[in-house]
Design an enzyme around this catalytic site. Structure first.
Site, PDB file in Angstrom:
ATOM      1  CG  ASP A  50       0.599   2.181  -2.587  1.00 26.97           C
ATOM      2  OD1 ASP A  50       0.637   1.775  -3.760  1.00 26.97           O
ATOM      3  OD2 ASP A  50      -0.445   2.163  -1.888  1.00 26.97           O
ATOM      4  CE1 TYR A  55      -5.940   4.001  -0.087  1.00 34.04           C
ATOM      5  CE2 TYR A  55      -3.608   4.508  -0.238  1.00 34.04           C
ATOM      6  CZ  TYR A  55      -4.646   3.605  -0.343  1.00 34.04           C
ATOM      7  OH  TYR A  55      -4.378   2.302  -0.682  1.00 34.04           O
ATOM      8  CE  LYS A  84      -3.036   1.592  -4.403  1.00 34.46           C
ATOM      9  NZ  LYS A  84      -2.743   2.421  -3.204  1.00 34.46           N
ATOM     10  CG  HIS A 117      -8.095   1.789  -5.262  1.00 36.17           C
ATOM     11  ND1 HIS A 117      -7.893   2.973  -4.605  1.00 36.17           N
ATOM     12  CD2 HIS A 117      -7.777   0.828  -4.365  1.00 36.17           C
ATOM     13  CE1 HIS A 117      -7.482   2.738  -3.365  1.00 36.17           C
ATOM     14  NE2 HIS A 117      -7.405   1.442  -3.200  1.00 36.17           N
TER      15      HIS A 117
HETATM   16  N1  LIG Z   1      -4.920  -1.459  -3.210  1.00 36.97           N
HETATM   17  C1  LIG Z   1      -5.670  -1.537  -2.140  1.00 36.97           C
HETATM   18  O1  LIG Z   1      -6.890  -1.757  -2.194  1.00 36.97           O
HETATM   19  C2  LIG Z   1      -5.017  -1.392  -0.798  1.00 36.97           C
HETATM   20  C3  LIG Z   1      -5.676  -1.857   0.356  1.00 36.97           C
HETATM   21  C4  LIG Z   1      -5.022  -1.737   1.565  1.00 36.97           C
HETATM   22  C5  LIG Z   1      -3.760  -1.155   1.631  1.00 36.97           C
HETATM   23  N2  LIG Z   1      -3.157  -0.673   0.494  1.00 36.97           N
HETATM   24  C6  LIG Z   1      -1.810  -0.037   0.528  1.00 36.97           C
HETATM   25  O2  LIG Z   1      -0.932  -0.881   1.272  1.00 36.97           O
HETATM   26  C7  LIG Z   1      -0.394  -0.155   2.368  1.00 36.97           C
HETATM   27  C8  LIG Z   1      -0.083  -1.102   3.522  1.00 36.97           C
HETATM   28  O3  LIG Z   1      -1.231  -1.799   3.951  1.00 36.97           O
HETATM   29  P1  LIG Z   1      -2.041  -1.426   5.291  1.00 36.97           P
HETATM   30  O4  LIG Z   1      -1.872   0.005   5.621  1.00 36.97           O
HETATM   31  O5  LIG Z   1      -3.411  -1.938   5.070  1.00 36.97           O
HETATM   32  O6  LIG Z   1      -1.427  -2.354   6.407  1.00 36.97           O
HETATM   33  P2  LIG Z   1       0.001  -2.766   6.949  1.00 36.97           P
HETATM   34  O7  LIG Z   1       1.080  -2.028   6.270  1.00 36.97           O
HETATM   35  O8  LIG Z   1       0.020  -4.246   6.977  1.00 36.97           O
HETATM   36  O9  LIG Z   1      -0.112  -2.299   8.455  1.00 36.97           O
HETATM   37  C9  LIG Z   1      -0.098  -0.955   8.829  1.00 36.97           C
HETATM   38  C10 LIG Z   1      -0.296  -0.908  10.349  1.00 36.97           C
HETATM   39  O10 LIG Z   1       0.803  -1.561  10.993  1.00 36.97           O
HETATM   40  C11 LIG Z   1       1.451  -0.687  11.894  1.00 36.97           C
HETATM   41  N3  LIG Z   1       2.893  -0.962  11.723  1.00 36.97           N
HETATM   42  C12 LIG Z   1       3.723  -0.490  10.778  1.00 36.97           C
HETATM   43  N4  LIG Z   1       4.952  -1.017  10.907  1.00 36.97           N
HETATM   44  C13 LIG Z   1       4.885  -1.858  11.963  1.00 36.97           C
HETATM   45  C14 LIG Z   1       5.830  -2.704  12.587  1.00 36.97           C
HETATM   46  N5  LIG Z   1       7.087  -2.799  12.139  1.00 36.97           N
HETATM   47  N6  LIG Z   1       5.428  -3.458  13.663  1.00 36.97           N
HETATM   48  C15 LIG Z   1       4.140  -3.376  14.096  1.00 36.97           C
HETATM   49  N7  LIG Z   1       3.202  -2.585  13.547  1.00 36.97           N
HETATM   50  C16 LIG Z   1       3.572  -1.844  12.482  1.00 36.97           C
HETATM   51  C17 LIG Z   1       1.038   0.705  11.486  1.00 36.97           C
HETATM   52  O11 LIG Z   1       0.950   1.578  12.590  1.00 36.97           O
HETATM   53  P3  LIG Z   1       1.785   2.966  12.665  1.00 36.97           P
HETATM   54  O12 LIG Z   1       1.430   3.789  11.480  1.00 36.97           O
HETATM   55  O13 LIG Z   1       1.308   3.545  13.951  1.00 36.97           O
HETATM   56  O14 LIG Z   1       3.233   2.558  12.707  1.00 36.97           O
HETATM   57  C18 LIG Z   1      -0.360   0.478  10.911  1.00 36.97           C
HETATM   58  O15 LIG Z   1      -1.320   0.455  11.946  1.00 36.97           O
HETATM   59  C19 LIG Z   1      -1.485   0.881   2.648  1.00 36.97           C
HETATM   60  O16 LIG Z   1      -1.057   1.899   3.495  1.00 36.97           O
HETATM   61  C20 LIG Z   1      -1.814   1.304   1.243  1.00 36.97           C
HETATM   62  O17 LIG Z   1      -0.820   2.173   0.733  1.00 36.97           O
HETATM   63  C21 LIG Z   1      -3.764  -0.816  -0.723  1.00 36.97           C
END
Ligand SMILES: NC(=O)c1ccc[n+]([C@@H]2O[C@H](COP(=O)([O-])OP(=O)(O)OC[C@H]3O[C@@H](n4cnc5c(N)ncnc54)[C@H](OP(=O)(O)O)[C@@H]3O)[C@@H](O)[C@H]2O)c1
Length: 328
Positions: A50, A55, A84, A117
């Site tokens: 994704d 980004y 996106k 997005h």
């Molecule tokens: N469409 C949109 O507007 C939108 C908005 C937000 C996000 N997104 C997409 O969704 C993806 C995921 O969401 P997100 O990045 O916001 O948050 P997330 O995946 O809920 O959390 C990521 C965080 O959790 C940590 N992490 C990963 N695996 C873990 C585990 N098993 N145990 C504990 N901590 C863990 C990561 O650290 P480390 O990297 O240090 O492991 C990072 O700090 C994004 O990267 C992006 O691609 C889209």
């Protein structure tokens, strides 16, 4: 590693399929860590990545996927690459400009899926320099281009063969209904924040009734993110119900949170740059939560939103999706 064949696909309304787990890349630094993360993810069995124009790290994703292809680990057609459309490219003829930039960044001939997005446009739509064009008051300049026009541009991109499927992100149900009234190609998914504290059960039903899948972003509650300003931003990882289930199934908390979505038929895209977590986040196909446990996790909903995009006055924009009385 998970055998990619063991990672279920979800069927989309256009007959194509998407792997239920993908690697998130928001805030993954393009300093070599993201390259390593994508390589580790492909080795661990991920086939879905994704990305987003906004980004500003797609070049590194592109390098990693192309090196994996060159090394014979995967073929391009094995991968499912999502990106996106950014909000300064909403004018119909400018959508292709953004899509072509993403293709160049990722060094790939097509996107499997391009999402809009957010349902709101920024700026005057001619400035490719600023992701968030701001006025003298430091607030974002609201664009005057309707997301319906941007959708026409995305439909053009499908017809031109630049993208295989199109979808939306951060759309509320009113905005989806309005889009469906005008679209000639239906969105295949709506990517929104989903986890037990924001279970999105109503939106899930709404989208299911219209054959639109949901993709869960921030499925772990986005702990550790600078953009998540909530005081209790890692509370989900300490949630007693989740801890209890992790213990019961001999899994970790992340695996329970991700399995929760996959079992609800929701695509899930955890972000990590740690090879260990990347491997563990896809090892979720050897246990099953019971229907009661799914319900228990859903009942933790407290309308907690980690990703509010609350900068530059963005929540005051006309089409900001997460407020009451949205006009459309
Ligand atoms: N469409 C949109 O507007 C939108 C908005 C937000 C996000 N997104 C997409 O969704 C993806 C995921 O969401 P997100 O990045 O916001 O948050 P997330 O995946 O809920 O959390 C990521 C965080 O959790 C940590 N992490 C990963 N695996 C873990 C585990 N098993 N145990 C504990 N901590 C863990 C990561 O650290 P480390 O990297 O240090 O492991 C990072 O700090 C994004 O990267 C992006 O691609 C889209």
């Amino acid at each position: 590693m998970a055998d990619p064949k063991q990672v279920p696909n979800i069927k989309l309304n256009n007959g194509k399929s998407i792997p239920v787990v993908g690697l998130g890349t928001w805030q993954s630094p393009p300093d070599g860590s993201l390259y390593k993360a994508v390589r580790a993810a492909i080795d661990a069995g991920y086939r879905h990545i994704d990305c987003a124009y906004a980004y500003e790290n797609e070049v590194e994703v592109g390098k990693a996927i192309n090196d994996a292809i060159a090394d014979g680990k995967v073929k391009r057609e094995d991968l499912y690459i999502v990106s996106k459309l950014w909000l300064t490219f909403f004018r119909r003829d400018r959508v292709e400009v953004c899509v072509k930039k993403m293709l160049a960044n990722l060094n790939t001939p097509y996107l499997d899926l391009c999402l809009m997005h957010w349902p709101m446009s920024f700026g005057d739509n001619t400035n490719d320099k600023d992701l968030v064009p701001t006025g003298a008051n430091g607030k974002v300049i609201e664009g005057d281009i309707d997301y319906l026009e941007a959708w026409q541009g995305l439909e053009d991109a499908v017809k031109a063969g630049l993208v295989k499927s199109i979808g939306i992100s951060n759309f509320n149900s009113i905005q989806i209904e309005r889009l469906l009234g005008a679209a000639t190609i239906k969105p295949v998914t709506n990517q929104v924040e989903i986890h037990p504290y924001l279970a999105q059960t109503k939106l899930k039903k709404f989208c299911e009734d219209r054959a639109i899948t949901l993709t869960a972003y921030s499925p772990l509650g986005n702990p550790g993110s600078a953009a998540n300003t909530a005081a209790d931003k890692d509370r989900l990882l300490k949630e007693p119900v989740v801890l209890r289930l992790a213990q019961k199934y001999n899994k970790n908390v992340g695996q329970v949170l991700l399995k929760f979505q996959a079992q609800r038929g929701i695509i899930v895209i955890p972000k990590s740059v740690s090879a260990d977590r990347i491997r563990s986040n896809i090892q979720i196909f050897d246990f099953e939560l019971t229907p009661q446990e799914i319900q228990e996790l859903e009942s933790l909903d407290r309308n907690y939103r980690s990703c509010q995009f609350d900068v530059f006055g963005i929540p005051q924009l006309t089409r900001y999706p997460f407020k009451d009385n949205i006009p459309f």
